[in-house]
Design a protein around this motif. Structure first.
Motif, short mmCIF file in Angstrom:
data_model
loop_
_atom_site.label_atom_id
_atom_site.label_comp_id
_atom_site.label_asym_id
_atom_site.label_seq_id
_atom_site.Cartn_x
_atom_site.Cartn_y
_atom_site.Cartn_z
N LEU A 1 0.74 -1.04 0.19
CA LEU A 1 -0.05 0.01 0.01
C LEU A 1 0.90 1.28 -0.14
CD1 LEU A 1 -2.72 -0.93 2.63
CD2 LEU A 1 -2.91 -0.71 0.14
N GLY A 2 2.06 1.28 0.69
CA GLY A 2 2.97 2.44 0.82
C GLY A 2 3.52 2.63 -0.33
N VAL A 3 4.13 1.65 -1.11
CA VAL A 3 4.54 1.68 -2.48
C VAL A 3 3.71 2.17 -3.40
CG1 VAL A 3 5.68 0.42 -4.11
CG2 VAL A 3 6.60 0.05 -1.85
N LYS A 4 2.55 1.72 -3.50
CA LYS A 4 1.55 2.13 -4.38
C LYS A 4 1.10 3.78 -4.27
CE LYS A 4 -3.12 1.08 -4.03
NZ LYS A 4 -4.22 0.27 -4.02
N ARG A 5 1.23 4.09 -2.99
CA ARG A 5 1.13 5.50 -2.81
C ARG A 5 1.94 6.43 -3.25
NH1 ARG A 5 -0.24 9.39 -3.65
NH2 ARG A 5 -1.41 11.07 -2.53
N LEU A 6 3.29 5.83 -3.01
CA LEU A 6 4.41 6.53 -3.40
C LEU A 6 4.36 6.80 -5.07
CD1 LEU A 6 7.28 5.36 -1.26
CD2 LEU A 6 6.52 7.63 -1.16
N ARG A 7 3.83 5.71 -5.93
CA ARG A 7 3.75 5.61 -7.46
C ARG A 7 2.80 6.37 -7.75
NH1 ARG A 7 4.67 -0.31 -9.33
NH2 ARG A 7 4.88 0.88 -11.13
N THR A 8 1.67 7.04 -6.76
CA THR A 8 0.58 7.75 -7.55
C THR A 8 1.16 9.01 -7.62
OG1 THR A 8 -0.90 6.25 -6.07
CG2 THR A 8 -1.68 8.21 -6.83
N ALA B 1 2.39 7.36 2.69
CA ALA B 1 3.14 6.35 2.49
C ALA B 1 3.71 5.87 3.73
CB ALA B 1 4.22 6.41 1.37
N GLY B 2 4.47 6.86 4.34
CA GLY B 2 5.17 6.84 5.50
C GLY B 2 4.53 6.14 6.76
N VAL B 3 3.26 6.47 6.95
CA VAL B 3 2.18 5.71 7.73
C VAL B 3 2.01 4.20 7.64
CG1 VAL B 3 -0.19 5.66 8.46
CG2 VAL B 3 0.83 7.81 8.20
N PHE B 4 1.96 3.89 6.40
CA PHE B 4 1.93 2.47 5.98
C PHE B 4 3.15 1.84 6.26
CE2 PHE B 4 -1.42 3.91 2.48
CZ PHE B 4 -2.52 3.47 3.28
N PHE B 5 4.43 2.38 6.02
CA PHE B 5 5.58 1.71 6.38
C PHE B 5 5.65 1.69 7.94
CE2 PHE B 5 7.26 3.63 2.12
CZ PHE B 5 6.73 2.34 1.41
N VAL B 6 5.38 2.56 8.75
CA VAL B 6 5.49 2.64 10.11
C VAL B 6 4.76 1.33 10.67
CG1 VAL B 6 4.79 3.45 12.19
CG2 VAL B 6 6.17 5.05 10.55
N LEU B 7 3.45 1.38 10.12
CA LEU B 7 2.52 0.31 10.41
C LEU B 7 2.90 -1.20 10.09
CD1 LEU B 7 -1.18 1.61 9.37
CD2 LEU B 7 0.07 1.33 11.80
N ALA B 8 3.48 -1.20 8.92
CA ALA B 8 4.35 -2.48 8.47
C ALA B 8 5.43 -2.79 9.55
CB ALA B 8 4.84 -2.33 7.18
#
Length: 213
Positions: A87-94, A195-202
């Motif tokens: 999800l984080g990577v997908k958001r970065l690529r948006t 994206a950072g939020v998703f990475f922190v949750l991961a």
């Protein structure tokens, strides 16, 4: 059927616990800041359904089975972390939204996808599995009926409380979003923050262990 006093104490404990910002709050806040109030509320509904999956797993004994097997627990943990990273990577690529159109309160989004993302995130959350095994049993009494029925009742109370508190955070985040999106700086940094939020949750998911709770 649990006693009313037990239900009240469980409700109070759950409310206090869920009002404290945690993974679900971060997820809902990130979604709302990124895509607006509607996305935040859809994420709230998805998270609630993910919690419901966890409740049903606890009722039928799957949660205990997963927690008793390090391999099964790690499969759930890594799958959940991988989904959050995706999800984080997908958001970065948006691409960033057009500044003129970005002032709208709601960003275009696919409702089924937002709902499904929330469901999968919570259904694969190992912290939720451990919560239902460590916290909920302390409110269950053998003399008040079948364990599975009490687990189901307490679990449903937790789901409803969680849905209400997350909806509140979504509405609050929506107000913050309306103010923040007037700043071009926020628009430029928005996708990196989300994206950072998703990475922190991961990372938090990966840090969860059978002995850490």
């Amino acid at each position: 059927m649990p006693e009313l006093s037990s239900l009240w104490w469980f409700f109070t404990a759950s409310l206090v616990l869920l009002l404290i910002p945690g993974p679900s709050v971060l997820y809902v806040t990130g979604r709302t800041l990124d895509q607006g109030r509607r996305a935040g509320l859809l994420s709230t509904l998805g998270l609630a359904c993910g919690d419901l999956v966890q409740v049903l797993a606890a009722v039928v004994g799957l949660s205990a089975l997963v927690a008793s097997s390090e391999t099964a627990f790690n499969v759930v943990k890594y799958a959940g972390a991988a989904y959050l990273v995706w999800l984080g990577v997908k958001r970065l690529r948006t691409p960033d939204p057009d500044p003129a159109a970005a002032q709208a309160d709601e960003a275009p989004a696919r409702s089924p996808r937002i709902f499904t993302d929330g469901l999968v995130v919570n259904a694969l959350n190992p912290k939720s599995t451990l919560f239902f095994l460590a916290f909920l049993p302390s409110f269950i009494h053998s003399g008040r009926g079948a364990v599975w029925s009490q687990t189901l009742v307490f679990g449903l109370v937790f789901v409803v409380v969680g849905m209400a508190t997350n909806a509140g955070w979504a509405l609050l985040s929506s107000l913050m979003r309306q103010r923040a999106r007037k700043s071009r700086g926020f628009l430029r940094a928005e996708r990196y923050v989300v994206a950072g939020v998703f990475f922190v949750l991961a990372a938090a998911t990966l840090a969860t262990g059978l002995t850490s709770g």
